[in-house]
Design a protein around this motif. Structure first.
Motif, PDB file in Angstrom:
ATOM      1  N   GLY A  71      72.799 146.032  50.319  1.00 28.68           N
ATOM      2  CA  GLY A  71      73.666 145.240  51.202  1.00 28.68           C
ATOM      3  C   GLY A  71      74.793 144.634  50.396  1.00 28.68           C
ATOM      4  O   GLY A  71      74.593 144.223  49.248  1.00 28.68           O
ATOM      5  N   SER A  72      75.981 144.604  50.971  1.00 26.70           N
ATOM      6  CA  SER A  72      77.113 144.018  50.231  1.00 26.70           C
ATOM      7  C   SER A  72      77.254 142.535  50.561  1.00 26.70           C
ATOM      8  O   SER A  72      77.864 141.780  49.812  1.00 26.70           O
ATOM      9  CB  SER A  72      78.407 144.743  50.584  1.00 26.70           C
ATOM     10  N   ALA A  73      76.730 142.142  51.728  1.00 32.08           N
ATOM     11  CA  ALA A  73      76.702 140.733  52.143  1.00 32.08           C
ATOM     12  C   ALA A  73      78.073 140.083  52.228  1.00 32.08           C
ATOM     13  O   ALA A  73      78.180 138.859  52.242  1.00 32.08           O
ATOM     14  CB  ALA A  73      75.783 139.917  51.234  1.00 32.08           C
ATOM     15  N   SER A  74      79.115 140.903  52.282  1.00 29.39           N
ATOM     16  CA  SER A  74      80.437 140.295  52.363  1.00 29.39           C
ATOM     17  C   SER A  74      81.502 141.345  52.667  1.00 29.39           C
ATOM     18  O   SER A  74      81.326 142.527  52.346  1.00 29.39           O
ATOM     19  CB  SER A  74      80.764 139.642  51.009  1.00 29.39           C
ATOM     20  N   ALA A  75      82.592 140.896  53.258  1.00 25.69           N
ATOM     21  CA  ALA A  75      83.728 141.801  53.449  1.00 25.69           C
ATOM     22  C   ALA A  75      84.376 142.083  52.096  1.00 25.69           C
ATOM     23  O   ALA A  75      84.234 141.303  51.146  1.00 25.69           O
ATOM     24  CB  ALA A  75      84.735 141.170  54.402  1.00 25.69           C
ATOM     25  N   ARG A  76      85.094 143.193  52.022  1.00 26.58           N
ATOM     26  CA  ARG A  76      85.714 143.593  50.750  1.00 26.58           C
ATOM     27  C   ARG A  76      86.636 142.520  50.184  1.00 26.58           C
ATOM     28  O   ARG A  76      86.708 142.326  48.966  1.00 26.58           O
ATOM     29  CB  ARG A  76      86.522 144.889  50.952  1.00 26.58           C
ATOM     30  N   THR A  79      83.666 138.607  48.878  1.00 24.60           N
ATOM     31  CA  THR A  79      82.966 138.933  47.624  1.00 24.60           C
ATOM     32  C   THR A  79      82.346 140.326  47.682  1.00 24.60           C
ATOM     33  O   THR A  79      81.393 140.622  46.961  1.00 24.60           O
ATOM     34  CB  THR A  79      81.866 137.889  47.324  1.00 24.60           C
ATOM     35  N   GLY A  80      82.884 141.197  48.535  1.00 25.82           N
ATOM     36  CA  GLY A  80      82.256 142.498  48.784  1.00 25.82           C
ATOM     37  C   GLY A  80      82.776 143.658  47.955  1.00 25.82           C
ATOM     38  O   GLY A  80      82.523 144.801  48.318  1.00 25.82           O
ATOM     39  N   ASN A 105      84.621 151.404  56.649  1.00 22.94           N
ATOM     40  CA  ASN A 105      83.178 151.511  56.901  1.00 22.94           C
ATOM     41  C   ASN A 105      82.789 152.768  57.673  1.00 22.94           C
ATOM     42  O   ASN A 105      81.633 153.175  57.665  1.00 22.94           O
ATOM     43  CB  ASN A 105      82.675 150.287  57.654  1.00 22.94           C
ATOM     44  N   SER A 268      85.147 143.018  58.456  1.00 20.38           N
ATOM     45  CA  SER A 268      83.829 143.647  58.572  1.00 20.38           C
ATOM     46  C   SER A 268      83.168 143.707  57.197  1.00 20.38           C
ATOM     47  O   SER A 268      83.839 143.951  56.185  1.00 20.38           O
ATOM     48  CB  SER A 268      84.002 145.059  59.150  1.00 20.38           C
ATOM     49  N   THR A 269      81.882 143.496  57.182  1.00 18.22           N
ATOM     50  CA  THR A 269      81.125 143.529  55.921  1.00 18.22           C
ATOM     51  C   THR A 269      81.244 144.912  55.280  1.00 18.22           C
ATOM     52  O   THR A 269      81.143 145.926  55.974  1.00 18.22           O
ATOM     53  CB  THR A 269      79.648 143.199  56.206  1.00 18.22           C
ATOM     54  N   ALA A 270      81.449 144.942  53.987  1.00 19.13           N
ATOM     55  CA  ALA A 270      81.587 146.229  53.284  1.00 19.13           C
ATOM     56  C   ALA A 270      80.274 147.008  53.354  1.00 19.13           C
ATOM     57  O   ALA A 270      79.190 146.422  53.453  1.00 19.13           O
ATOM     58  CB  ALA A 270      81.958 145.971  51.828  1.00 19.13           C
TER      59      ALA A 270
END
Ligand SMILES: Cc1ncc(COP(=O)(O)O)c(C=O)c1O
Length: 374
Positions: A71-76, A79-80, A105, A268-270
Motif C-alpha cells: 500500500g502506498s497510503a498516500s497520493a503521489r 508522501t506516495g 492508477n 487519488s492514492t498511488a
C-alpha cells in the motif's frame, strides 16, 4: 425511490442489456474456470499470457522479497512517491525516447485526467467516434469544446479541422491506436499529417497495442517509426503487462502540466509499490523475450480478418450475441457479448481477443461455431 431503479433494470433485462458480475473459480494463462467447466478464455486482455501464471508470480516474488509494500497510503504528490515510481517513469521515458512520463492508477484515470485537463475554455478536442469511454468521460469533464469524427474517417476529420480549427486556441486530436472493440488500427500517419497541418497536439492511446506491437512491444507507433511524432502516448499495464496502472509519456512541459492539473492523478492514492515494481519487472525481464510469440499471435489475428489480435464478430442484435456466447460456452469457449452502450446500437458483437497461448485451430473452431449459431 428504489422503484425507479427496479423499473430501469427491468428495461435493461427486456433489451438484453442487463450486466451482471460473474464469479469465476479460477484462471490460468489460457483457461478460465466457470460453473465447474474449464473453458478456453477468448475474452481476456492477458495478451502475453503473463497473468495468472504461477511461474511468473514465483519468479517475481523471489526477486521482490519484502522490498515493496502492498500500500502506498498516500497520493503521489503527498508522501506516495518512492524510488520505484520514478524508476518506472524513467524506464518508460527511455524506451519511448521521451522527455518525461507520468504514471496513473489505471488507463481510465489516465484518459479522464488527461482529456479533462490538457485543454480548457476556448480550446477544442477532435476525438474518434469509437474512442474508449474513458476518453469520452475526460472530454465531458473538460471546459473545452469537443467534436467526435466518424470512426477512422480522415477525410471527415480534415473537413472538421478546416471548419472548426480557426475558431479555437489550442486543439487536440485524440485516438486509440488499436481500437478496443473493433481491433482495427487508426491511420496514424495521416493523424500526424493532420496534426501538423492544422497545428494540433496528437494524443494516442496504445492501451491494446502496448506490449503487442513493435520490435520492443511499445505499440503501433513503434512499428510505424512514428513515436517521436506523437505528443502524448498513453499505455496501460493492466492488459499485456498483467499488472495495473497506466502511463502518459511526452515532453516535460506537458507532463508537468498534468502533474499540476490532472485531478485523477492529484486526488487519488498511488498504486501499491509492489504493483509498480511488478510492472517494471515484467517490462524489463519478460517483455523483451516475446517478439516471436507476439508476431505469431498477430498473424493468427490477420488470418481471421483483423488488423490485430482483437477480432470482432459483429452479430447485430443483443439477444443473438448472447445466444451465440451460450453456444460457444457449451462447446468449451468463454466469450462475452459486447452490447450498447459499449458499442453502437445494432452492432452487438462477440469480441474475441487472442493471447499468445491460443492457437489457430482453437480460434477458427470458435469462429465456425459462432457462424453456425447465426
Ligand atoms: C483504449 C482503452 N483505453 C483505456 C482503457 C482503460 O484502461 P484500464 O483498464 O487500465 O483502466 C481501456 C480499457 O479497457 C481501453 O480499452
Amino acid at each position: 425511490m428504489f422503484e425507479y431503479y427496479i423499473e430501469n433494470l427491468e428495461i435493461l433485462k427486456e433489451n438484453s442489456h442487463f450486466r451482471n458480475i460473474k464469479n469465476f473459480s479460477g484462471k490460468d494463462e489460457k483457461y478460465i474456470y466457470f460453473n465447474n467447466k474449464k473453458l478456453i478464455n477468448l475474452s481476456s486482455n492477458n495478451y502475453l499470457g503473463f497473468a495468472d501464471n504461477k511461474q511468473i508470480t514465483e519468479e517475481f516474488l523471489e526477486f521482490a522479497g519484502d522490498k515493496y509494500s502492498f500500500g502506498s497510503a498516500s497520493a503521489r504528490l503527498l508522501t506516495g512517491t518512492l524510488p520505484v515510481y520514478k524508476e518506472l517513469e524513467k524506464l518508460i521515458s527511455d524506451l519511448f525516447h521521451k522527455e518525461s512520463t507520468l504514471l496513473f492508477n489505471s488507463g481510465y484515470h489516465a484518459n479522464v485526467g488527461i482529456n479533462s485537463s490538457l485543454t480548457s475554455k476556448g480550446d477544442v478536442i477532435f476525438s474518434d467516434k469509437l474512442n474508449h469511454a474513458s476518453i469520452i468521460d475526460g472530454m465531458r469533464l473538460s471546459e473545452s469544446k469537443f467534436f467526435r469524427y466518424p470512426h477512422n474517417n480522415m477525410q471527415a476529420l480534415e473537413k472538421l479541422l478546416i471548419r472548426e480549427r480557426k475558431n479555437f486556441k489550442n486543439a487536440v486530436i485524440v485516438s486509440e491506436s488499436v481500437f478496443s472493440m473493433d481491433g482495427d488500427i487508426a491511420d496514424i500517419q495521416k493523424l500526424v499529417e493532420l496534426k501538423e497541418k492544422y497545428n494540433c497536439m496528437l494524443i494516442l492511446d496504445e492501451a491494446h497495442a502496448f506490449g503487442v506491437f513493435g520490435q520492443n512491444g511499445l505499440g503501433v507507433t513503434e512499428t510505424l517509426g512514428l513515436t517521436d511524432k506523437i505528443d502524448l502516448i498513453i499505455g496501460t499495464f493492466g492488459k499485456s503487462i498483467a499488472s495495473m496502472g497506466a502511463f502518459a509519456t511526452g515532453n516535460k512541459p506537458m507532463i508537468d502540466y498534468l502533474i499540476n492539473k490532472a485531478r485523477s492523478f492529484i486526488f487519488s492514492t498511488a498504486l501499491p509499490p509492489v504493483n509498480i515494481a511488478f510492472s517494471k519487472w515484467i517490462i524489463e525481464n519478460k517483455l523483451p523475450y516475446t517478439f516471436n510469440k507476439r508476431m505469431n499471435m498477430l498473424k493468427i489475428g490477420q488470418k481471421a480478418g483483423s488488423q490485430s489480435h482483437i477480432i470482432p464478430l459483429i452479430i447485430g442484435e443483443n439477444k443473438e450475441a448472447v445466444d451465440i456466447c451460450e453456444i460457444l460456452y457449451n462447446n468449451g469457449y468463454f466469450t462475452l457479448p459486447i452490447r450498447p452502450p459499449t458499442v453502437p446500437e445494432g452492432t452487438s458483437r462477440i469480441r474475441i481477443s487472442l493471447t499468445t497461448e491460443i492457437n489457430e485451430k482453437e480460434l477458427f473452431d470458435a469462429i465456425s461455431l459462432a457462424k453456425q449459431g447465426r
